[in-house]
Scaffold this active site. Sequence first.
Site, PDB file in Angstrom:
ATOM      1  N   LYS A  86       0.764  -1.298  -0.043  1.00  0.00           N
ATOM      2  CA  LYS A  86      -0.095  -0.090  -0.070  1.00  0.00           C
ATOM      3  C   LYS A  86       0.849   1.254   0.076  1.00  0.00           C
ATOM      4  CE  LYS A  86      -0.253   1.100   4.671  1.00  0.00           C
ATOM      5  NZ  LYS A  86      -0.862   1.900   5.729  1.00  0.00           N
ATOM      6  N   SER A 126      -9.832   1.175  -1.807  1.00  0.00           N
ATOM      7  CA  SER A 126      -9.302   2.676  -1.361  1.00  0.00           C
ATOM      8  C   SER A 126      -9.990   3.557  -2.322  1.00  0.00           C
ATOM      9  CB  SER A 126      -7.604   2.664  -1.542  1.00  0.00           C
ATOM     10  OG  SER A 126      -7.357   3.842  -1.436  1.00  0.00           O
ATOM     11  N   TYR A 150       0.048   1.640  -7.780  1.00  0.00           N
ATOM     12  CA  TYR A 150      -0.906   1.192  -6.554  1.00  0.00           C
ATOM     13  C   TYR A 150      -2.239   1.402  -6.997  1.00  0.00           C
ATOM     14  CZ  TYR A 150      -3.412   1.383  -1.850  1.00  0.00           C
ATOM     15  OH  TYR A 150      -4.431   1.309  -1.164  1.00  0.00           O
ATOM     16  N   LYS A 154      -5.447  -1.534  -7.359  1.00  0.00           N
ATOM     17  CA  LYS A 154      -6.625  -1.586  -6.502  1.00  0.00           C
ATOM     18  C   LYS A 154      -8.011  -1.692  -7.708  1.00  0.00           C
ATOM     19  CE  LYS A 154      -5.527  -2.165  -2.473  1.00  0.00           C
ATOM     20  NZ  LYS A 154      -5.773  -3.398  -1.938  1.00  0.00           N
ATOM     21  N   ASN A 180      -9.528   7.572   5.007  1.00  0.00           N
ATOM     22  CA  ASN A 180      -8.004   7.521   5.407  1.00  0.00           C
ATOM     23  C   ASN A 180      -8.268   7.106   7.117  1.00  0.00           C
ATOM     24  OD1 ASN A 180      -7.688   9.492   3.337  1.00  0.00           O
ATOM     25  ND2 ASN A 180      -5.699   9.849   4.092  1.00  0.00           N
ATOM     26  N   ASN A 199       4.730   6.805   5.688  1.00  0.00           N
ATOM     27  CA  ASN A 199       4.338   7.744   4.557  1.00  0.00           C
ATOM     28  C   ASN A 199       3.047   8.591   4.846  1.00  0.00           C
ATOM     29  OD1 ASN A 199       6.258   6.448   2.366  1.00  0.00           O
ATOM     30  ND2 ASN A 199       5.074   4.577   2.904  1.00  0.00           N
ATOM     31  N   ASN A 200       2.340   7.962   6.143  1.00  0.00           N
ATOM     32  CA  ASN A 200       1.009   8.500   6.137  1.00  0.00           C
ATOM     33  C   ASN A 200       1.047   9.501   7.484  1.00  0.00           C
ATOM     34  OD1 ASN A 200       0.062   5.362   5.322  1.00  0.00           O
ATOM     35  ND2 ASN A 200      -0.509   7.051   4.026  1.00  0.00           N
TER      36      ASN A 200
HETATM   37  C1  UD1 Z   1      -1.982   7.770   0.719  1.00  0.00           C
HETATM   38  C2  UD1 Z   1      -2.171   7.273  -0.677  1.00  0.00           C
HETATM   39  C3  UD1 Z   1      -3.422   6.430  -0.757  1.00  0.00           C
HETATM   40  C4  UD1 Z   1      -3.385   5.334   0.007  1.00  0.00           C
HETATM   41  C5  UD1 Z   1      -3.278   5.742   1.484  1.00  0.00           C
HETATM   42  C6  UD1 Z   1      -2.887   4.320   2.033  1.00  0.00           C
HETATM   43  C7  UD1 Z   1      -0.782   9.164  -1.679  1.00  0.00           C
HETATM   44  C8  UD1 Z   1      -1.096  10.301  -2.539  1.00  0.00           C
HETATM   45  N1  UD1 Z   1      -2.047   8.634  -1.540  1.00  0.00           N
HETATM   46  O1  UD1 Z   1      -3.334   8.764   1.037  1.00  0.00           O
HETATM   47  O2  UD1 Z   1      -3.305   6.355  -2.144  1.00  0.00           O
HETATM   48  O3  UD1 Z   1      -4.501   4.640  -0.152  1.00  0.00           O
HETATM   49  O4  UD1 Z   1      -2.239   6.689   1.580  1.00  0.00           O
HETATM   50  O5  UD1 Z   1      -2.352   4.573   3.154  1.00  0.00           O
HETATM   51  O6  UD1 Z   1       0.110   8.983  -1.254  1.00  0.00           O
HETATM   52  N2  UD1 Z   1       0.692  14.722   4.775  1.00  0.00           N
HETATM   53  C9  UD1 Z   1       1.805  15.823   5.234  1.00  0.00           C
HETATM   54  N3  UD1 Z   1       2.930  15.247   5.746  1.00  0.00           N
HETATM   55  C10 UD1 Z   1       3.184  13.880   5.806  1.00  0.00           C
HETATM   56  C11 UD1 Z   1       2.330  13.023   5.184  1.00  0.00           C
HETATM   57  C12 UD1 Z   1       1.096  13.367   4.820  1.00  0.00           C
HETATM   58  O7  UD1 Z   1       1.745  16.888   4.981  1.00  0.00           O
HETATM   59  O8  UD1 Z   1       4.520  13.770   6.399  1.00  0.00           O
HETATM   60  C13 UD1 Z   1      -0.632  15.175   4.188  1.00  0.00           C
HETATM   61  C14 UD1 Z   1      -0.550  14.752   2.719  1.00  0.00           C
HETATM   62  O9  UD1 Z   1      -0.266  15.601   1.757  1.00  0.00           O
HETATM   63  C15 UD1 Z   1      -2.172  14.701   2.632  1.00  0.00           C
HETATM   64  C16 UD1 Z   1      -2.683  14.190   4.033  1.00  0.00           C
HETATM   65  O10 UD1 Z   1      -1.270  14.460   4.879  1.00  0.00           O
HETATM   66  O11 UD1 Z   1      -2.784  15.823   2.346  1.00  0.00           O
HETATM   67  C17 UD1 Z   1      -2.818  12.717   4.274  1.00  0.00           C
HETATM   68  O12 UD1 Z   1      -1.617  11.937   3.703  1.00  0.00           O
HETATM   69  P1  UD1 Z   1      -1.456  10.485   4.028  1.00  0.00           P
HETATM   70  O13 UD1 Z   1      -1.716   9.981   5.228  1.00  0.00           O
HETATM   71  O14 UD1 Z   1      -0.441   9.855   3.093  1.00  0.00           O
HETATM   72  O15 UD1 Z   1      -2.882   9.873   3.048  1.00  0.00           O
HETATM   73  P2  UD1 Z   1      -3.414   9.991   1.729  1.00  0.00           P
HETATM   74  O16 UD1 Z   1      -2.185  10.748   0.650  1.00  0.00           O
HETATM   75  O17 UD1 Z   1      -4.720  10.645   1.519  1.00  0.00           O
END
Ligand code: UD1
Length: 339
Positions: A86, A126, A150, A154, A180, A199-200
């Site tokens: 993911k 997703s 990815y 899906k 999310n 990453n998230n």
């Molecule tokens: C991401 C994936 C999505 C996947 C999901 C699975 C991308 C573009 N999308 O979702 O396809 O299904 O993870 O886990 O990668 N943010 C920050 N700083 C950080 C991390 C995130 O500002 O260090 C921001 C992002 O820009 C976004 C929000 O937080 O606006 C949420 O980010 P994240 O948790 O990575 O989720 P998605 O991008 O929605």
Amino acid sequence: MTETILLTGGAGYIGSHTYVALKAAGYEVVILDNFSNAAEDVPDRLELITGGPVQVYKGSVLDRPLLARLFAETQIDAVVHFAARKAVGESVVKPLEYFETNCSGLVGLLQEMDAAGVHRLVFSSSATVYGVPDETPTPETAPHRHINPYGLSKITGELVLDALAKSDPKWAFGILRYFNPAGAHSSTLIGEDPSDIPNNLIPYIAQVAMGQRPVLQVFGNDYPTPDGTGLRDYIHVEDLAEGHVLSLQALLSTGQSHLVNLGTGAGHSVLDMIAAYSKACGRDLPYEIVDRRPGDVPVYCAQVDKAREVLGFEARRDVEAMCASSWAWVQARARGNAY
Ligand code: UD1
């Protein structure tokens, strides 16, 4: 008769919470997991929460002989298929690994299910299948769009299930498009536990709150949103887990397929989440605004009416509860084996 559910990826973040919810709803549950993105002690922790033994097959969903043995040894009534990769960035670099696990893994699982006479499956999809949606909140009728391998994997999974359901009425699928997921279990015994740099957003904020990382980078503040940062529909992982129970109950009782968004319908910005987590941990968390992350979407927000109508699903927990439970979990996790 008690029905038995196989959870592929059942030791992972969403899988482990779903294990607890399914046990609470009275199901027998078997886990298949290769622990590539789950801690080895998750089964012990699940035993503590549920008060009973946890049956685990350790291995990959790509291991066909293992799947065949599992279905031969245990009478499975339905499968919830979490086991997948993911990480969006990784999928761009290693697309074949994503197609292998997420697409071939699904097809092989379906073939082993068919051979064993099991024709009910809940699929982890997703919001990513919407790509950059034209409409927010986004309805399930919005078109498939992929912006990375990815997302393509899906979409492919959904299309495979759709073709199979049309091929023979013996099949029925619950396709759940998660928005999310955030937060952790109220016991503080399980939660999101990334084995690499997160990453998230929420696991990253959690590591800043724990002092493991100095600062959160906010990826862009020039999006067309009220404060300029990305807007997301965060859903508590315990609500999401309960959504899986409802999906399974619907599949097993009606034999009809469904496809629904699982979200709250409410959007929260990155700055909103920093404020909520700062409140939960009792101090202002440091952040800096940096460039947009390539491939990021400005807004993801679910239209939730269909999940309510089809499954009776309603998310009950708010972002405060998500941040508070995440904070309680990461502190408990850091205390190690004190459970
Ligand atoms: C991401 C994936 C999505 C996947 C999901 C699975 C991308 C573009 N999308 O979702 O396809 O299904 O993870 O886990 O990668 N943010 C920050 N700083 C950080 C991390 C995130 O500002 O260090 C921001 C992002 O820009 C976004 C929000 O937080 O606006 C949420 O980010 P994240 O948790 O990575 O989720 P998605 O991008 O929605």
